[in-house]
Motif scaffolding. Sequence first.
Motif, PDB file in Angstrom:
ATOM      1  N   SER A 113      -0.594   1.673  13.963  1.00 24.42           N
ATOM      2  CA  SER A 113      -1.195   1.579  12.628  1.00 24.42           C
ATOM      3  C   SER A 113      -1.042   2.885  11.858  1.00 24.42           C
ATOM      4  O   SER A 113      -0.832   2.867  10.641  1.00 24.42           O
ATOM      5  CB  SER A 113      -2.666   1.169  12.720  1.00 24.42           C
ATOM      6  N   LEU A 152      -0.389   3.129   2.055  1.00 25.17           N
ATOM      7  CA  LEU A 152       0.274   2.604   3.244  1.00 25.17           C
ATOM      8  C   LEU A 152       1.667   2.126   2.867  1.00 25.17           C
ATOM      9  O   LEU A 152       1.869   1.548   1.794  1.00 25.17           O
ATOM     10  CB  LEU A 152      -0.544   1.458   3.846  1.00 25.17           C
ATOM     11  N   PHE A 210      -0.593  -5.443   3.367  1.00 26.62           N
ATOM     12  CA  PHE A 210      -1.979  -4.991   3.434  1.00 26.62           C
ATOM     13  C   PHE A 210      -2.754  -5.384   2.170  1.00 26.62           C
ATOM     14  O   PHE A 210      -2.919  -4.576   1.264  1.00 26.62           O
ATOM     15  CB  PHE A 210      -2.031  -3.466   3.610  1.00 26.62           C
ATOM     16  N   ILE A 261      -8.866  -4.021   2.360  1.00 30.57           N
ATOM     17  CA  ILE A 261      -9.627  -3.227   3.324  1.00 30.57           C
ATOM     18  C   ILE A 261     -11.087  -3.571   3.094  1.00 30.57           C
ATOM     19  O   ILE A 261     -11.538  -3.698   1.958  1.00 30.57           O
ATOM     20  CB  ILE A 261      -9.400  -1.713   3.140  1.00 30.57           C
ATOM     21  N   GLY A 296      -5.848  -4.005  -2.169  1.00 33.92           N
ATOM     22  CA  GLY A 296      -4.776  -3.041  -2.291  1.00 33.92           C
ATOM     23  C   GLY A 296      -3.922  -3.351  -3.504  1.00 33.92           C
ATOM     24  O   GLY A 296      -3.860  -4.496  -3.955  1.00 33.92           O
ATOM     25  N   ILE A 355     -13.088   1.239   8.811  1.00 31.10           N
ATOM     26  CA  ILE A 355     -12.550   0.239   7.890  1.00 31.10           C
ATOM     27  C   ILE A 355     -12.086  -0.960   8.710  1.00 31.10           C
ATOM     28  O   ILE A 355     -11.854  -0.848   9.914  1.00 31.10           O
ATOM     29  CB  ILE A 355     -11.364   0.778   7.051  1.00 31.10           C
ATOM     30  N   SER A 356     -11.946  -2.081   8.039  1.00 28.11           N
ATOM     31  CA  SER A 356     -11.237  -3.237   8.590  1.00 28.11           C
ATOM     32  C   SER A 356     -10.034  -3.460   7.693  1.00 28.11           C
ATOM     33  O   SER A 356     -10.186  -3.667   6.487  1.00 28.11           O
ATOM     34  CB  SER A 356     -12.127  -4.480   8.600  1.00 28.11           C
ATOM     35  N   LEU A 357      -8.848  -3.359   8.281  1.00 25.45           N
ATOM     36  CA  LEU A 357      -7.604  -3.495   7.531  1.00 25.45           C
ATOM     37  C   LEU A 357      -7.062  -4.902   7.730  1.00 25.45           C
ATOM     38  O   LEU A 357      -6.848  -5.347   8.861  1.00 25.45           O
ATOM     39  CB  LEU A 357      -6.585  -2.465   8.015  1.00 25.45           C
ATOM     40  N   HIS A 358      -6.856  -5.602   6.626  1.00 26.22           N
ATOM     41  CA  HIS A 358      -6.300  -6.956   6.655  1.00 26.22           C
ATOM     42  C   HIS A 358      -4.779  -6.836   6.650  1.00 26.22           C
ATOM     43  O   HIS A 358      -4.205  -6.218   5.758  1.00 26.22           O
ATOM     44  CB  HIS A 358      -6.788  -7.724   5.432  1.00 26.22           C
ATOM     45  N   TRP A 381      -7.370  -9.170  10.924  1.00 29.93           N
ATOM     46  CA  TRP A 381      -8.124  -7.987  10.527  1.00 29.93           C
ATOM     47  C   TRP A 381      -8.162  -7.022  11.701  1.00 29.93           C
ATOM     48  O   TRP A 381      -8.400  -7.434  12.839  1.00 29.93           O
ATOM     49  CB  TRP A 381      -9.558  -8.361  10.145  1.00 29.93           C
TER      50      TRP A 381
END
Length: 134
Positions: A47, A68, A74, A77, A86, A109-112, A126
């Motif tokens: 990541s 990113l 992405f 978040i 984003g 954070i939670s990144l999708h 996620w």
Amino acid sequence: MMTKTMKRSVSFLLMMVFALVMVVPAFAATHTHAYEFYYDGEYHEHSSGYISGDASIDDTAGTVTLKLQGGNYFPQIKIGATSYNGSYNATTGLTTFVLPGSDAANFDISLHVVVAIGPITVHDTWYDLEVHWL
């Protein structure tokens, strides 16, 4: 005559110093800070490989900007229950997130992550990560 000239020079110099003092806080409010992603408390190489440069920190606005790279993967978040979309730029290949926060402490954070091939979504998950300041 010389006294008048010196007074003008000193006055001009003081005005210039005052002007510089007023300008410096505007520049000092924004700075950059290197970071990486941690997953389950440890550095996560995969990541972190999508990070495009240092985060931009705006202390005045109380925001952290993350960029990113690697494609339009992405969309969001989450921080807690709040989602932040984003902004993808197809020309640069970067997705930019402006999040509330600072670099005073690491944050979760939670990144999708969504990967699609044409109209078919092949990956939609996620990831719970930590923004870890270096």
